[in-house]
Design an enzyme around this catalytic site. Structure first.
Site, PDB file in Angstrom:
ATOM      1  NE  ARG A   1      45.816   2.151  68.087  1.00 13.28           N
ATOM      2  CZ  ARG A   1      47.063   2.196  68.563  1.00 13.28           C
ATOM      3  NH1 ARG A   1      47.892   1.174  68.393  1.00 13.28           N
ATOM      4  NH2 ARG A   1      47.503   3.260  69.200  1.00 13.28           N
TER       5      ARG A   1
ATOM      6  NE  ARG B   1      55.153  11.075  58.536  1.00 17.78           N
ATOM      7  CZ  ARG B   1      54.527  12.037  57.880  1.00 17.78           C
ATOM      8  NH1 ARG B   1      55.166  12.759  56.975  1.00 17.78           N
ATOM      9  NH2 ARG B   1      53.247  12.285  58.122  1.00 17.78           N
TER      10      ARG B   1
ATOM     11  NE  ARG C   1      39.825   3.149  70.499  1.00 18.60           N
ATOM     12  CZ  ARG C   1      41.037   3.503  70.063  1.00 18.60           C
ATOM     13  NH1 ARG C   1      41.720   2.734  69.249  1.00 18.60           N
ATOM     14  NH2 ARG C   1      41.571   4.652  70.465  1.00 18.60           N
TER      15      ARG C   1
ATOM     16  CG  ASP D   1      61.643   3.965  62.367  1.00 19.95           C
ATOM     17  OD1 ASP D   1      60.575   3.806  62.994  1.00 19.95           O
ATOM     18  OD2 ASP D   1      61.743   4.711  61.368  1.00 19.95           O
TER      19      ASP D   1
ATOM     20  CD  GLU E   1      48.752   6.004  68.173  1.00 17.14           C
ATOM     21  OE1 GLU E   1      48.748   6.386  69.353  1.00 17.14           O
ATOM     22  OE2 GLU E   1      49.792   5.651  67.602  1.00 17.14           O
TER      23      GLU E   1
ATOM     24  CG  ASN F   1      57.182   3.328  63.262  1.00 19.60           C
ATOM     25  OD1 ASN F   1      57.539   3.946  62.258  1.00 19.60           O
ATOM     26  ND2 ASN F   1      57.757   3.502  64.455  1.00 19.60           N
TER      27      ASN F   1
ATOM     28  CG  ASP G   1      51.411   1.297  67.489  1.00 16.88           C
ATOM     29  OD1 ASP G   1      50.816   1.764  68.472  1.00 16.88           O
ATOM     30  OD2 ASP G   1      52.652   1.241  67.405  1.00 16.88           O
TER      31      ASP G   1
ATOM     32  CG  HIS H   1      56.092   7.850  64.889  1.00 19.00           C
ATOM     33  ND1 HIS H   1      56.812   8.966  65.250  1.00 19.00           N
ATOM     34  CD2 HIS H   1      55.127   7.705  65.840  1.00 19.00           C
ATOM     35  CE1 HIS H   1      56.329   9.458  66.385  1.00 19.00           C
ATOM     36  NE2 HIS H   1      55.293   8.702  66.767  1.00 19.00           N
TER      37      HIS H   1
ATOM     38  CG  ASN I   1      44.514   5.939  73.599  1.00 18.13           C
ATOM     39  OD1 ASN I   1      45.022   6.395  74.622  1.00 18.13           O
ATOM     40  ND2 ASN I   1      45.145   5.932  72.457  1.00 18.13           N
TER      41      ASN I   1
HETATM   42  C1  LAG Z   1      51.946   3.825  70.037  1.00 20.27           C
HETATM   43  N1  LAG Z   1      51.335   4.582  69.218  1.00 20.27           N
HETATM   44  O1  LAG Z   1      51.943   5.347  68.324  1.00 20.27           O
HETATM   45  C2  LAG Z   1      51.241   3.029  71.055  1.00 20.27           C
HETATM   46  O2  LAG Z   1      49.891   3.395  71.176  1.00 20.27           O
HETATM   47  C3  LAG Z   1      51.999   3.107  72.349  1.00 20.27           C
HETATM   48  O3  LAG Z   1      51.343   2.382  73.350  1.00 20.27           O
HETATM   49  C4  LAG Z   1      53.410   2.590  72.093  1.00 20.27           C
HETATM   50  O4  LAG Z   1      54.277   2.842  73.205  1.00 20.27           O
HETATM   51  C5  LAG Z   1      54.095   3.290  70.939  1.00 20.27           C
HETATM   52  N2  LAG Z   1      53.256   3.784  69.933  1.00 20.27           N
HETATM   53  C6  LAG Z   1      55.069   2.319  70.274  1.00 20.27           C
HETATM   54  O5  LAG Z   1      54.354   1.260  69.666  1.00 20.27           O
HETATM   55  C7  LAG Z   1      54.284   1.866  74.217  1.00 20.27           C
HETATM   56  C8  LAG Z   1      54.619   2.536  75.549  1.00 20.27           C
HETATM   57  C9  LAG Z   1      56.098   2.883  75.633  1.00 20.27           C
HETATM   58  C10 LAG Z   1      56.935   1.642  75.346  1.00 20.27           C
HETATM   59  C11 LAG Z   1      56.569   1.192  73.924  1.00 20.27           C
HETATM   60  C12 LAG Z   1      57.349  -0.041  73.482  1.00 20.27           C
HETATM   61  O6  LAG Z   1      53.830   3.723  75.690  1.00 20.27           O
HETATM   62  O7  LAG Z   1      56.385   3.322  76.979  1.00 20.27           O
HETATM   63  O8  LAG Z   1      58.314   1.949  75.448  1.00 20.27           O
HETATM   64  O9  LAG Z   1      55.182   0.832  73.875  1.00 20.27           O
HETATM   65  O10 LAG Z   1      57.096  -1.124  74.347  1.00 20.27           O
HETATM   66  C13 LAG Z   1      59.077   1.076  76.276  1.00 20.27           C
HETATM   67  C14 LAG Z   1      59.715   1.817  77.439  1.00 20.27           C
HETATM   68  C15 LAG Z   1      60.713   2.829  76.884  1.00 20.27           C
HETATM   69  C16 LAG Z   1      61.761   2.117  76.023  1.00 20.27           C
HETATM   70  C17 LAG Z   1      61.046   1.359  74.923  1.00 20.27           C
HETATM   71  C18 LAG Z   1      62.016   0.561  74.034  1.00 20.27           C
HETATM   72  O11 LAG Z   1      58.672   2.479  78.188  1.00 20.27           O
HETATM   73  O12 LAG Z   1      61.345   3.467  77.988  1.00 20.27           O
HETATM   74  O13 LAG Z   1      62.643   3.071  75.454  1.00 20.27           O
HETATM   75  O14 LAG Z   1      60.113   0.433  75.514  1.00 20.27           O
HETATM   76  O15 LAG Z   1      62.616  -0.499  74.754  1.00 20.27           O
HETATM   77 CA    CA Z   2      59.276   5.264  61.266  1.00 20.14          CA
END
Ligand code: LAG
Ligand code: CA
Length: 467
Positions: free
Chosen positions: A194, A157, A326, A166, A227, A100, A196, A200, A288
């Site tokens: 999968r 999206r 899973r 994006d 997802e 995405n 991810d 979106h 998960n």
């Molecule tokens: C997903 N599914 O739709 C994943 O299962 C999930 O684990 C992913 O978020 C998300 N989508 C984007 O692929 C994870 C964390 C976020 C993290 C993100 C990017 O849950 O917390 O955000 O991966 O690493 C992190 C920081 C944010 C920041 C962002 C961009 O926590 O505060 O804004 O990075 O730098």
């Molecule tokens: Ca998108």
């Protein structure tokens, strides 16, 4: 279409979250193959950012830098070795694909494979992607460019998810680059993906990318599961994605948690009236890697932190006839950002195996807990049958699956009853106890069912099981 996992009819995959490739290869050979697992979901294998604040969180792998197969999980050579060794013992690999977006705004430098990038300039030379390949502000209706309105599909999206750059998958070039990544994985022997953050992306764009993927070397279309977090709380519905493969059914996490708290609710774990998708498209799990630590779609659910409840939840899920399942395999953590158990250089620690079959070095290995790992054989054996002889009272539940298997669970840890099993007469080995218990079914299909293990209050047996 896209719903065949290509594992000879086996029914359960395990997410070996943050395991490195060499450990996964070993686990396929020493455990997963023998136990009848269909496959492994691996953490994103492509190049990602290296985050040092906080220090090396697990989520750095959800910020791609390129599609080179060089990640915290290992090198491309190690990835190929894993896929081949697993496949040789009948265990397939499913890639967690992050397509995405690329890395988050404000990040630059070099990725896990050494490739340079600069998110603020939308420059990812390792692919290459440039500014024109990303969604621009004019397509995104949010004031700051970030997703902030789940009631509006254009916002969900075309805007940036938590500041992640994006990609515009409506472009032929972007579709082609993503499909090339998928095809590279397919060439290596990967059986599926999968997707991810599928929520979106526009379903039509995902379809166009899928249409560019090749058949597997052994024939057939790759397996896809999308997802999509749909908890009846926004404009995006899982039903938009069911023509494209399986969809994650997050409402099941809530339903099974409710059912374990109150066994009387177990009859309703699949609740179509609540919008839950049909069994043929529901990708089902108790927790998960996100929601077990309060990320994406967190909430009221059961995790390894409550082992007894967790064993009941997963055992029931594997015994019941809803969806494609899973199993989660975790590491212990205190903070929700914390990455895997690591060495001094922050590489992931080896997964060590103790004499009793449990894991060491900080790895939980729920998939090796008897009421989980041993129930894989049950789900495989009863595939395609219905639920019969359902009994659910006094915080006890029991049922048969066709004439192939029987399952019972008692919240108190104790049960002593004669029940109709619907199974042919004979002596059966009880699966969860590794055959330490035997169960005799008489000529009318009845059996004396005893549960006397408070920690693992589950019994199960199958026709054609171990003896
Ligand atoms: C997903 N599914 O739709 C994943 O299962 C999930 O684990 C992913 O978020 C998300 N989508 C984007 O692929 C994870 C964390 C976020 C993290 C993100 C990017 O849950 O917390 O955000 O991966 O690493 C992190 C920081 C944010 C920041 C962002 C961009 O926590 O505060 O804004 O990075 O730098
Ligand atoms: Ca998108």
């Amino acid at each position: 279409a896209y719903t065949d996992p290509h594992c000879q009819g086996k029914q359960v995959i395990v997410h070996l979250f943050e395991w490195k490739w060499s450990d996964i290869a070993n686990e396929c050979e020493r455990y997963l193959g023998k136990k009848g697992f269909c496959g492994v979901q691996v953490s994103p294998p492509n190049e990602h950012v290296v985050v040092t604040q906080p220090m090396r969180p697990w989520w750095e792998r959800y910020q791609p830098v390129s599609y080179k197969l060089h990640s915290r999980g290992g090198t491309e050579a190690e990835f190929k070795d894993m896929v081949t060794r697993c496949k040789n013992v009948g265990v397939r690999v499913y890639v967690d694909s992050v397509v995405n977006h690329m890395a988050g705004l404000g990040r630059q430098g070099s990725g896990s494979g050494g490739t340079s990038f600069n998110s603020d300039n939308f420059d990812f030379p390792g692919v290459p992607f440039r500014r024109e390949h990303f969604n621009s502000r004019d397509k995104c209706p949010s004031h700051d460019g970030n997703i902030n309105n789940y009631g509006d599909p254009n916002n969900v999206r075309n805007c940036f998810l938590v500041g992640l750059t994006d990609l515009d998958q409506s472009q032929e070039y972007v579709r082609t680059k993503i499909a090339e990544f998928y095809n590279h994985c397919i060439d290596v022997g990967v059986a599926g993906f999968r997707i991810d953050a599928a929520k979106h992306m526009w379903p039509g764009d995902i379809k166009a990318i899928q249409d560019k993927t090749k058949d597997l070397p052994e024939g057939g279309r790759p397996f896809f599961y999308h997802e999509v977090i749909d908890q009846n709380d926004g404009a995006i519905k899982v039903g938009e994605y069911t023509p494209l493969g399986y969809v994650t059914e997050f409402r099941y996490c809530q339903k099974i948690a409710e059912g374990i708290r109150n066994f009387g609710m177990l009859h309703g774990v699949y609740d179509p009236g609540w919008g839950m998708t049909d069994s043929a498209h529901a990708f089902v799990f108790v927790d998960n890697h996100d929601n077990q630590r309060g990320h994406g779609g967190g909430g009221n659910l059961i995790t390894h932190k409550h082992p007894r409840d967790y064993k009941m939840a997963v055992a029931f899920t594997l015994a019941y006839n809803y969806g494609f399942t899973r199993v989660m395999s975790s590491y212990y953590f205190q903070s929700s950002d914390q990455g895997p158990p690591h060495n001094g250089d922050y590489s992931a620690k080896d997964v060590t195996i103790n004499a009793d079959g449990s894991c060491g070095n900080g790895w939980v290995c729920e998939h090796r807990w008897n009421p989980i790992g041993n129930m894989v054989a049950f789900r495989n054996a009863v595939a395609g049958t219905g639920v019969d002889n359902w009994r659910n009272e006094n915080e006890e539940v029991s049922f048969s699956r066709g004439q192939k298997g029987f399952f019972a669970m008692a919240k108190s840890g104790h049960m002593d009853r004669t029940l109709h099993t619907g199974l042919p007469a004979g002596e059966y080995c009880e699966l969860v106890s590794d055959c330490k218990k035997k169960i005799t079914v008489d000529g009318s299909g009845n059996a004396h069912i005893v549960i006397d293990n408070s920690a693992e209050p589950v019994i199960a047996f199958i026709v054609g099981g171990p003896t």
